[in-house]
Scaffold this active site. Structure first.
Site, PDB file in Angstrom:
ATOM      1  N   LYS A  80      12.123  31.497  31.440  1.00 20.86           N
ATOM      2  CA  LYS A  80      11.869  32.149  32.699  1.00 20.86           C
ATOM      3  C   LYS A  80      12.924  32.765  33.180  1.00 20.86           C
ATOM      4  CE  LYS A  80      10.698  29.893  37.327  1.00 20.86           C
ATOM      5  NZ  LYS A  80      10.259  28.703  37.707  1.00 20.86           N
ATOM      6  N   SER A 155       5.955  28.320  39.843  1.00 16.19           N
ATOM      7  CA  SER A 155       6.459  29.854  39.839  1.00 16.19           C
ATOM      8  C   SER A 155       6.617  30.085  38.282  1.00 16.19           C
ATOM      9  CB  SER A 155       7.474  29.833  40.472  1.00 16.19           C
ATOM     10  OG  SER A 155       8.579  28.713  40.015  1.00 16.19           O
ATOM     11  N   SER A 179       6.511  23.808  39.761  1.00 13.37           N
ATOM     12  CA  SER A 179       6.444  25.010  39.108  1.00 13.37           C
ATOM     13  C   SER A 179       6.334  25.129  37.750  1.00 13.37           C
ATOM     14  CB  SER A 179       7.838  25.721  39.645  1.00 13.37           C
ATOM     15  OG  SER A 179       7.782  26.320  40.978  1.00 13.37           O
TER      16      SER A 179
END
Lengths: 466, 76
Positions: A80, A155, A179
């Site tokens: 990420k 996320s 997330s």
């Protein structure tokens, strides 16, 4: 395609160790797949083919020389884009940090490199891991490989999409209110929020100090365990990590859960809120499957879901606001509208609200801890609905939602989202297993036994590479 | 008539809350556009409900410090 994209980490590691496939061959196959799919999936912010091939060649050389480092050696993974990578931009998917190039790797990245992993690139995220999907950022939002018109969840959106699409074999995400587990659920993979303090956050862009967790996302629970075993453990540079031994998680994967006690928290998904019927059925069927494997499943009651979620939201919004305060004052409109909307909610809470939330958090943590003295794991739903159309996700839906996932950020306990079936339309369903603090091994044991007993890991998104 | 009075009261309450939101934003140094304030105002009922939910009599053991530990530097 070569079929290599459907290998799990565990399978690929075995074949690399036995010299049946080369890390270079595997990396090239996945780079070609990324090239063919990325225009539709937007899972990556930045692909790093040169670095990936260099790392793969180095791994190949070592393996061929008989120096196999372990199950991550030569395995392609993604990060990420909030994990610092030396010399590679780390942007948080935001204009605010577009030109930010860290000098040092995050601790977790150092550990993956030391294990011989092959970094394929930096993955899409909701802006600074908060707020999305957004269409007004420098990069588009990731798309769900099961249906590209749909939301990945977030996320850690690119991490979910990339693993599900077979662009990487595993990824790291972060989880402050869900997330890791939200995109894992919507993309049909296994995502773990570890015990708070289990994995270092050094070099990871913060959102909410006391709720943030770093964790693995992978196709199976076994792969997830391999990743956690690689990154977990005390880090003197992160004061939130705890100096406790990291067990060999793979030893826990016996396939046997006879006699284990499972507490089914039904009221979280059928009472406190009403989830989509297919989601409810997925969890109920999951509970029955665990019972058929010899576990004893009892329905249990905790405080209402909203007590947990309210504490999480107040803490999250307040701490996130504090993290971004300076930039909010000086360059508010460099953030996307979605992030702005969510973060400004932090300005609506007082210091007293924050303290009350922390007091509530303590009481709720004790409550859940006491429940887990009686049960080996808890079981509940991960998300209330299957992946919605990406254009139908509204600003207000983010603050109106009462995410079940945030419950376990409030208490800090380990929670694994895992696929428990599909809707007739082919969208993944997900259930969550929750363990005692530091007992990720038990969560993996139950999850692995469930995966062995069900066909869900055989099904992959149908994606035509162009 | 009663309906109209209730609507007026509700409107006044809304206006007061809008002013409060604007004042809070100003106090912490935010310069928000009208649209941004309107958006923020949409979130008010949800945030207020969360705050209200947290307020209840609690034993003294529910101490906010209970979830933190000493900084490592202090424990050396």
């Amino acid at each position: 395609m070569s079929g290599l994209e459907n290998l799990t980490i565990s399978e690929a590691a075995g074949r690399i160790k036995r010299k049946e496939i080369s890390p270079v061959e595997l990396t090239k196959a996945l780079l070609a797949r990324i090239e063919g799919l990325e225009k539709r999936l937007h899972a990556f912010i930045r692909v790093t083919p040169d670095q990936a091939l260099r790392a793969a060649r180095a791994a190949e050389k070592e393996v061929m020389a008989g120096r196999w480092r372990g199950p991550m050696h030569g395995i392609p993974y993604g990060l990420k884009d909030i994990f610092d990578t030396a010399g590679i931009p780390t942007t948080g998917h935001s204009k605010v940090a577009m030109t930010r190039v860290p000098k040092e790797d995050a601790t977790t990245v150092k550990r993956l490199k030391a294990a011989g992993g092959v970094l394929m690139g930096k993955l899409s995220t909701h802006e600074f891991a908060f707020g999305g999907p957004s269409f007004d950022l420098p990069w588009p939002p990731a798309r769900n490989p099961w249906d590209v018109s749909r939301f990945t969840g977030g996320s850690s959106s690119g991490s979910g999409a990339a693993v599900a699409a077979g662009l990487v074999l595993g990824a790291l995400g972060s989880d402050t209110g869900g997330s890791i587990r939200h995109p894992s659920a919507q993309c049909g993979i296994a995502g773990l929020k570890p015990t708070y303090g289990r994995v270092s956050k050094k070099g990871v862009l913060p959102l909410s100090f006391s709720l943030d967790n770093v964790g693995p996302m992978a196709w199976t629970a076994r792969d997830n365990a391999i990743l956690l075993g690689t990154i977990a453990g005390y880090d003197p540079e992160d004061p939130s990590t705890v100096d406790r031994p990291v067990p060999n998680y793979l030893r826990a994967l016996t396939g046997n859960i006879k006699g284990l006690k499972v507490g089914l928290v039904r009221h979280f998904y059928d009472g406190d809120i009403k989830v989509q019927e297919e989601v409810r059925q997925g969890v109920e069927t999951g509970a029955k499957t665990l019972a058929s494997l010899g576990a004893k499943v009892d329905e249990v009651r905790l405080s209402p879901l909203h007590d947990y979620t309210a504490a999480c939201w107040v803490i999250l919004a307040s701490e996130a606001y504090a993290v971004h305060e300076e930039n909010l004052r000086s360059r508010l409109y460099d953030y996307g509208a979605n992030f702005r909307f969510r973060i400004l909610c932090g300005s609506l809470f007082s210091a007293v609200d924050y303290v009350q939330a922390q007091r509530a958090r303590r009481a709720l943590t004790v409550e859940m801890g006491k429940m887990l003295e009686k049960y080996d794991v808890l079981l509940t739903a991960t998300v209330p609905v299957t992946a919605p159309k990406i254009r139908e996700v509204t600003l207000v839906s983010a603050v109106a939602a009462r995410p079940i996932t945030s419950t376990f950020n409030t208490t800090g306990f380990p929670a694994l989202a895992m696929c428990c079936g599909f809707t007739p339309a082919g969208l993944p369903l997900s259930m969550t297993l929750v363990g005692k603090p530091w007992d990720e091994a038990m969560v993996y044991r139950v999850a692995d036994a469930y995966e062995r007993a069900t066909p869900w890991r055989e099904r992959r998104p149908k994606l035509r590479v162009r | 008539m009663a309906k109209r009075t209730r609507a007026k009261k509700s409107e006044q309450a809304n206006l007061a809350t809008r002013d409060e939101v604007a004042a809070m934003a100003k106090r912490i140094g935010l310069k928000l556009t009208r649209k941004q304030l309107d958006n923020l105002y949409l979130a008010v009922p949800y945030m207020a409900a969360m705050s209200a939910r947290l307020r209840r009599p609690r034993p003294w053991e529910d101490d906010a410090a209970g979830i933190f530990t000493f900084p490592r530097e202090v424990l050396k």
